[in-house]
Design a protein around this motif. Sequence first.
Motif, PDB file in Angstrom:
ATOM      1  N   VAL A 242       0.839  -1.202   0.000  1.00 17.43           N
ATOM      2  CA  VAL A 242       0.000   0.000   0.000  1.00 17.43           C
ATOM      3  C   VAL A 242       0.874   1.252   0.000  1.00 17.43           C
ATOM      4  N   ALA A 243       1.896   1.278   0.847  1.00 17.71           N
ATOM      5  CA  ALA A 243       2.765   2.462   0.937  1.00 17.71           C
ATOM      6  C   ALA A 243       3.565   2.666  -0.349  1.00 17.71           C
ATOM      7  N   ALA A 244       3.925   1.600  -1.034  1.00 19.64           N
ATOM      8  CA  ALA A 244       4.651   1.748  -2.302  1.00 19.64           C
ATOM      9  C   ALA A 244       3.767   2.416  -3.344  1.00 19.64           C
ATOM     10  N   GLY A 245       2.485   2.097  -3.335  1.00 20.95           N
ATOM     11  CA  GLY A 245       1.553   2.689  -4.291  1.00 20.95           C
ATOM     12  C   GLY A 245       1.037   4.051  -3.877  1.00 20.95           C
ATOM     13  N   ARG A 246       1.081   4.321  -2.588  1.00 17.18           N
ATOM     14  CA  ARG A 246       0.592   5.598  -2.042  1.00 17.18           C
ATOM     15  C   ARG A 246       1.553   6.052  -0.954  1.00 17.18           C
ATOM     16  N   PRO A 247       2.620   6.730  -1.350  1.00  8.50           N
ATOM     17  CA  PRO A 247       3.629   7.143  -0.371  1.00  8.50           C
ATOM     18  C   PRO A 247       3.090   8.022   0.755  1.00  8.50           C
ATOM     19  N   SER A 248       1.920   8.601   0.581  1.00  9.31           N
ATOM     20  CA  SER A 248       1.349   9.435   1.643  1.00  9.31           C
ATOM     21  C   SER A 248       0.818   8.603   2.812  1.00  9.31           C
ATOM     22  N   VAL A 249       0.675   7.299   2.640  1.00  9.81           N
ATOM     23  CA  VAL A 249       0.178   6.447   3.728  1.00  9.81           C
ATOM     24  C   VAL A 249       1.301   6.248   4.738  1.00  9.81           C
ATOM     25  N   HIS A 250       1.083   6.694   5.970  1.00  3.95           N
ATOM     26  CA  HIS A 250       2.116   6.572   6.997  1.00  3.95           C
ATOM     27  C   HIS A 250       1.582   6.144   8.358  1.00  3.95           C
ATOM     28  N   THR A 251       0.311   5.771   8.414  1.00  2.96           N
ATOM     29  CA  THR A 251      -0.282   5.347   9.678  1.00  2.96           C
ATOM     30  C   THR A 251      -1.102   4.081   9.449  1.00  2.96           C
ATOM     31  N   VAL A 252      -1.033   3.171  10.404  1.00  6.21           N
ATOM     32  CA  VAL A 252      -1.869   1.974  10.418  1.00  6.21           C
ATOM     33  C   VAL A 252      -2.734   2.058  11.665  1.00  6.21           C
ATOM     34  N   GLU A 253      -4.018   1.787  11.502  1.00  3.68           N
ATOM     35  CA  GLU A 253      -4.942   1.718  12.631  1.00  3.68           C
ATOM     36  C   GLU A 253      -5.675   0.390  12.606  1.00  3.68           C
ATOM     37  N   THR A 254      -6.099  -0.028  13.765  1.00  2.00           N
ATOM     38  CA  THR A 254      -6.978  -1.178  13.911  1.00  2.00           C
ATOM     39  C   THR A 254      -7.698  -1.015  15.240  1.00  2.00           C
ATOM     40  N   THR A 255      -8.753  -1.780  15.445  1.00  4.98           N
ATOM     41  CA  THR A 255      -9.373  -1.832  16.765  1.00  4.98           C
ATOM     42  C   THR A 255      -9.267  -3.262  17.275  1.00  4.98           C
ATOM     43  N   ILE A 256      -9.057  -3.364  18.580  1.00  3.30           N
ATOM     44  CA  ILE A 256      -8.858  -4.663  19.205  1.00  3.30           C
ATOM     45  C   ILE A 256      -9.642  -4.703  20.509  1.00  3.30           C
ATOM     46  N   ALA A 257     -10.364  -5.788  20.724  1.00  4.93           N
ATOM     47  CA  ALA A 257     -11.069  -5.990  21.991  1.00  4.93           C
ATOM     48  C   ALA A 257     -10.045  -6.286  23.084  1.00  4.93           C
ATOM     49  N   PRO A 258     -10.316  -5.867  24.301  1.00  2.00           N
ATOM     50  CA  PRO A 258      -9.354  -6.047  25.396  1.00  2.00           C
ATOM     51  C   PRO A 258      -8.938  -7.492  25.653  1.00  2.00           C
ATOM     52  N   ASP A 259      -9.771  -8.469  25.305  1.00  2.00           N
ATOM     53  CA  ASP A 259      -9.410  -9.866  25.569  1.00  2.00           C
ATOM     54  C   ASP A 259      -8.697 -10.546  24.397  1.00  2.00           C
ATOM     55  N   ASN A 260      -8.403  -9.802  23.317  1.00  2.00           N
ATOM     56  CA  ASN A 260      -7.765 -10.397  22.138  1.00  2.00           C
ATOM     57  C   ASN A 260      -6.251 -10.201  22.213  1.00  2.00           C
ATOM     58  N   SER A 261      -5.604 -11.022  23.023  1.00  2.00           N
ATOM     59  CA  SER A 261      -4.165 -10.859  23.243  1.00  2.00           C
ATOM     60  C   SER A 261      -3.347 -11.167  21.995  1.00  2.00           C
ATOM     61  N   ALA A 262      -3.813 -12.063  21.131  1.00  2.00           N
ATOM     62  CA  ALA A 262      -3.066 -12.370  19.904  1.00  2.00           C
ATOM     63  C   ALA A 262      -2.979 -11.139  19.005  1.00  2.00           C
ATOM     64  N   SER A 263      -4.073 -10.434  18.833  1.00  2.00           N
ATOM     65  CA  SER A 263      -4.050  -9.217  18.013  1.00  2.00           C
ATOM     66  C   SER A 263      -3.241  -8.113  18.682  1.00  2.00           C
ATOM     67  N   GLN A 264      -3.337  -8.020  20.003  1.00  2.00           N
ATOM     68  CA  GLN A 264      -2.533  -7.021  20.709  1.00  2.00           C
ATOM     69  C   GLN A 264      -1.047  -7.264  20.454  1.00  2.00           C
ATOM     70  N   ARG A 265      -0.611  -8.532  20.527  1.00  2.00           N
ATOM     71  CA  ARG A 265       0.793  -8.868  20.251  1.00  2.00           C
ATOM     72  C   ARG A 265       1.160  -8.577  18.801  1.00  2.00           C
ATOM     73  N   LEU A 266       0.273  -8.922  17.874  1.00  2.00           N
ATOM     74  CA  LEU A 266       0.545  -8.711  16.451  1.00  2.00           C
ATOM     75  C   LEU A 266       0.811  -7.244  16.153  1.00  2.00           C
ATOM     76  N   PHE A 267      -0.056  -6.361  16.612  1.00  2.00           N
ATOM     77  CA  PHE A 267       0.082  -4.950  16.268  1.00  2.00           C
ATOM     78  C   PHE A 267       1.158  -4.248  17.107  1.00  2.00           C
ATOM     79  N   THR A 268       1.362  -4.698  18.327  1.00  2.00           N
ATOM     80  CA  THR A 268       2.461  -4.148  19.126  1.00  2.00           C
ATOM     81  C   THR A 268       3.797  -4.509  18.481  1.00  2.00           C
ATOM     82  N   SER A 269       3.925  -5.758  18.041  1.00  2.00           N
ATOM     83  CA  SER A 269       5.189  -6.167  17.413  1.00  2.00           C
ATOM     84  C   SER A 269       5.371  -5.495  16.051  1.00  2.00           C
ATOM     85  N   PHE A 270       4.284  -5.226  15.323  1.00  2.00           N
ATOM     86  CA  PHE A 270       4.389  -4.479  14.058  1.00  2.00           C
ATOM     87  C   PHE A 270       4.998  -3.108  14.327  1.00  2.00           C
TER      88      PHE A 270
END
Length: 178
Positions: A104-132
């Motif tokens: 996405v960033a290669a095609g649109r260099p203006s993209v510089h932020t990633v967002e997502t929403t995560i429920a408090p009990d979804n530790s796998a997603s919390q780890r995924l986005f924290t590690s990203f």
Amino acid sequence: MTAAQADLQIDRPRVADGAALWRLARDSRVLDLNSSYSYLLWCRDFAATSAVARDEHGEPFGFVTGYLRPDRPDTLLIWQVAVDEAYRGRRVAAAMLDALFARVAAGRPSVHTVETTIAPDNSASQRLFTSFAERHGARLEREVLFDAGLFPDGPHEPEVLYRIGPLTSATGSPPPAP
């Protein structure tokens, strides 16, 4: 990237993948399952901002769906991430997320932020986005986006917004220090 990740085939979803994405979401037992029709539309209308991981036969075993926010076109919002149970623990989700952001960033260099929403009990997603954020040296901010009381369909945890950035290059490198 591990050797297993180097062998991953990650590309854009096709309309024909919609049913597989729906099944992956259903079988995750974690994601909110949308209608099968919505996954078909997603594969048609948001393929450029989504990714699938394919097996040796070309069948999807993982996906990331996303879109550019209409009011913030510099932001890639990640809607859902799913990996078939047989492929979990191999960092497939991380590889898909990295590949998607790079594309996405290669095609649109203006993209510089990633967002997502995560429920408090979804530790796998919390780890995924924290590690990203950590892999890309980017700041990670969290705040409640939707309180539990906003959901009309019964008990629902709040959705916490994860905002990661700035990411300013196709490789996700942070901007140079001033």
